[in-house]
Motif scaffolding. Structure first.
Motif, PDB file in Angstrom:
ATOM      1  N   GLN A   1      31.424  45.654  35.821  1.00 51.77           N
ATOM      2  CA  GLN A   1      32.264  44.453  36.451  1.00 51.77           C
ATOM      3  C   GLN A   1      32.568  43.707  35.490  1.00 51.77           C
ATOM      4  O   GLN A   1      33.366  42.429  35.521  1.00 51.77           O
ATOM      5  N   ALA A   2      31.396  43.115  34.674  1.00 53.41           N
ATOM      6  CA  ALA A   2      30.848  42.361  33.717  1.00 53.41           C
ATOM      7  C   ALA A   2      31.808  42.566  32.720  1.00 53.41           C
ATOM      8  O   ALA A   2      32.620  41.674  31.863  1.00 53.41           O
ATOM      9  N   ALA A   3      31.891  43.508  32.141  1.00 55.44           N
ATOM     10  CA  ALA A   3      33.283  43.677  31.055  1.00 55.44           C
ATOM     11  C   ALA A   3      34.165  43.559  31.966  1.00 55.44           C
ATOM     12  O   ALA A   3      35.499  42.824  31.238  1.00 55.44           O
ATOM     13  N   LEU A   4      34.869  43.481  33.074  1.00 51.46           N
ATOM     14  CA  LEU A   4      35.679  43.552  33.764  1.00 51.46           C
ATOM     15  C   LEU A   4      36.154  41.857  33.510  1.00 51.46           C
ATOM     16  O   LEU A   4      37.453  41.558  33.297  1.00 51.46           O
ATOM     17  N   TRP A   5      35.420  41.457  34.072  1.00 51.75           N
ATOM     18  CA  TRP A   5      35.282  39.527  33.771  1.00 51.75           C
ATOM     19  C   TRP A   5      35.521  39.546  32.574  1.00 51.75           C
ATOM     20  O   TRP A   5      36.389  38.551  32.025  1.00 51.75           O
ATOM     21  N   ARG A   6      34.848  39.603  31.595  1.00 52.67           N
ATOM     22  CA  ARG A   6      35.013  39.660  30.747  1.00 52.67           C
ATOM     23  C   ARG A   6      36.638  39.713  29.800  1.00 52.67           C
ATOM     24  O   ARG A   6      37.497  38.959  29.372  1.00 52.67           O
TER      25      ARG A   6
ATOM     26  N   GLU B   1      46.784  32.085  36.718  1.00 52.97           N
ATOM     27  CA  GLU B   1      47.933  32.944  35.474  1.00 52.97           C
ATOM     28  C   GLU B   1      47.770  34.638  35.810  1.00 52.97           C
ATOM     29  O   GLU B   1      48.891  34.632  36.298  1.00 52.97           O
ATOM     30  N   ILE B   2      46.517  35.144  36.204  1.00 52.22           N
ATOM     31  CA  ILE B   2      46.088  36.367  36.833  1.00 52.22           C
ATOM     32  C   ILE B   2      47.198  36.459  37.818  1.00 52.22           C
ATOM     33  O   ILE B   2      47.071  37.793  38.050  1.00 52.22           O
TER      34      ILE B   2
ATOM     35  N   GLY C   1      31.622  30.815  38.457  1.00 54.04           N
ATOM     36  CA  GLY C   1      32.037  30.948  37.775  1.00 54.04           C
ATOM     37  C   GLY C   1      32.566  32.060  36.310  1.00 54.04           C
ATOM     38  O   GLY C   1      32.506  32.060  35.156  1.00 54.04           O
ATOM     39  N   HIS C   2      33.220  33.227  37.534  1.00 54.78           N
ATOM     40  CA  HIS C   2      33.494  34.068  36.098  1.00 54.78           C
ATOM     41  C   HIS C   2      34.920  34.228  35.401  1.00 54.78           C
ATOM     42  O   HIS C   2      35.382  34.179  34.044  1.00 54.78           O
ATOM     43  N   ILE C   3      36.082  33.237  36.504  1.00 56.58           N
ATOM     44  CA  ILE C   3      37.539  32.242  35.644  1.00 56.58           C
ATOM     45  C   ILE C   3      37.265  30.842  35.531  1.00 56.58           C
ATOM     46  O   ILE C   3      36.291  30.309  36.713  1.00 56.58           O
TER      47      ILE C   3
END
Ligand SMILES: NC(=O)NCCC(=O)O
Ligand SMILES: [Zn+2]
Ligand SMILES: [Zn+2]
Length: 467
Positions: free
Chosen positions: A303-308, A371-372, A362-364
């Motif tokens: 998940q951390a990679a996807l948020w990044r 935007e997404i 705090g992810h985005i």
């Protein structure tokens, strides 16, 4: 007779800006935006005034990946266009792009006409179509050109599901070459389905039949391998590529590497990969079946990679891949054999709220949320600026969003036609209050005020991220 609607006092958020502004709507479009309290805004009169003080005023969500009534695994996704678009409206989504399906041996035209007929007169919000290619041959390749001219500008191919939707590398290359010439965008389900089927057979032979084995056989490396191969085929064809439902860190790394080279490669992930994991697939008493989808849920560490990836723009879009199957009678088809569990999760109603929660976590940022979920899917699929933003002249698809309201997601209260929620019991802060679709309230103060048939088919331009 034209109706003027005025939204007063909210924080207007688009992908580009946040401003305290009043929004004037006329004839279903945004007529003007002016600073709250300005002389211009104070001079406006309207037939209907909506007070948005303390609330956000955001563009309606654009969900570019839904499957209403999809035939799959011997059954059909349980939301119709009527129930699914109503649920989407409840969740602040005002446009969906659903997948029309070419069945094997059928012309694209026949599949597309069937989808027009399913949706016609049923939808509460606007809708467009992508086309699933199940049979790439000379005649379907020719038909692709006609569909692009008609506003069906994106085509999904599957490297998974042999014998159903699967295309081999030669077929994929041909479709990509065609899209390079006609301006269409290839959307790829990137999993090595041939290798997965071997692992499925071996797992079942060992007596590994529970839902969690669905996640184990559909390995992250097989998603990464297919993503890599799809990128190389797209390079050979000189075509852009959009990879759907990216779930594995390793697959995202392939996309990021391609983008670093400047290739026109795009990626989408979905809320289920950001908020759920293999822990859910491993739930006992066959409960894990509720979480069977493909690509599969991954261990939490992904998940951390996807948020990044969403922050760095290696992933551009969050869509739902809404494809609901009831637990009772549908997911249950796979008791004793995980490979027979219909693949897909419900979520069209939850996306905007879950992503707002990601803002709070705090992810985005708030603007990246818009935007997404709104602007980028609209641009990706040729709907911008008609959809995905709030600006003079654009469709008045607008959500008044209460960022402070608390809610608990549950099947008891959701509006999707499915007997469970993948997010049952999850507390989120933020909730849709009012939704306008082309200026008409479809949700008003948490009441459904829309109707089946209000939603219109929207033909699309080609991808707006390309030259
Ligand atoms: N994703 C999924 O599990 N079901 C829907 C079909 C697809 O998108 O592959
Ligand atoms: Zn897929
Ligand atoms: Zn899908």
């Amino acid at each position: 007779m034209s109706t003027r609607t005025l939204i007063r006092g909210g924080l207007v958020i688009t992908a580009a800006d946040e401003t305290h502004a009043d929004v004037l709507i006329e004839d279903g479009r945004i007529a003007a935006i002016a600073a709250h309290g300005s002389a211009v805004a104070q001079g406006w009169t309207a037939d209907r005034t909506l007070d948005a003080t303390g609330k956000y005023v955001i563009p309606g969500g654009v969900d570019a990946h839904t499957h209403m009534e999809l035939p799959f695994g011997g059954t059909f996704a349980s939301d119709t266009f009527e129930t699914g678009t109503r649920a989407a409206a409840w969740g602040g989504t005002t446009t969906i792009v659903d997948f029309a399906v070419q069945s094997r041996g059928q012309a694209l035209r026949a599949g597309l006409d069937a989808w027009y007929a399913k949706a016609d007169g049923q939808c509460a919000i606007d809708y467009g179509f992508h086309m699933i290619l199940s049979d790439v041959d000379e005649s379907s390749l020719k038909e692709m050109d006609l569909l692009v001219a008609e506003g069906i500008t994106s085509f999904k191919l599957f490297m998974a599901y042999p014998g159903v939707f699967y295309s081999d590398d030669g077929q994929i290359l041909r479709a990509m070459q065609r899209s390079a010439a006609n301006g269409g965008l290839i959307m790829m389900h990137a999993e090595n389905g041939i290798a997965i089927d071997v692992l499925v057979e071996q797992a079942l032979a060992r007596g590994e039949t529970d839902p969690r084995y669905h996640g184990e056989v559909r390995k992250a490396l097989l998603e990464a391998e297919a993503t890599h191969r799809a990128i190389q085929l797209a390079r050979v064809a000189g075509a852009p590529l959009y990879v759907v439902h990216v779930s594995a860190e390793e697959a995202l790394a392939e996309l990021a590497g391609a983008r670093d080279k400047g290739l026109p490669v795009f990626g989408e992930t979905c809320p289920q990969y950001l908020f759920l994991s293999t822990d859910n697939l491993a739930e006992p008493d066959f409960e894990g079946a509720k979480y069977v989808c493909s690509t599969p849920l991954r261990p939490k560490e992904h998940q951390a990679a996807l948020w990044r990836g969403l922050r760095t723009n290696d992933l551009q879009v969050v869509s739902t891949d809404h494809c609901p199957f009831c637990f009772t009678g549908q997911k249950e088809l796979g008791r004793g054999d995980f490979s027979k569990i219909p693949n897909g999760l419900p979520g069209v109603e939850n996306r905007m709220d879950l992503l707002h929660q990601a803002v709070l976590d705090g992810h985005i940022s708030r603007r990246r949320w818009i935007e997404i979920a709104c602007a980028s899917p609209a641009r990706m699929f040729g709907l911008y600026p008609q959809k995905g933003t709030i600006a003079p002249g654009t469709d008045a698809d607008v959500v008044i969003y209460d960022p402070h309201a608390e809610q608990v997601i549950s099947a008891e209260t959701h509006h999707m036609n499915v007997d469970y929620s993948a997010y049952e019991g999850r507390r989120v802060t933020g909730r849709v209050e009012t939704v306008l679709s082309r200026g008409e309230p479809v949700i008003h103060d948490r009441q459904f005020t829309g109707r089946a048939g209000h939603g219109c088919y929207v033909p699309r331009a080609t991808c707006q991220y390309l030259g």
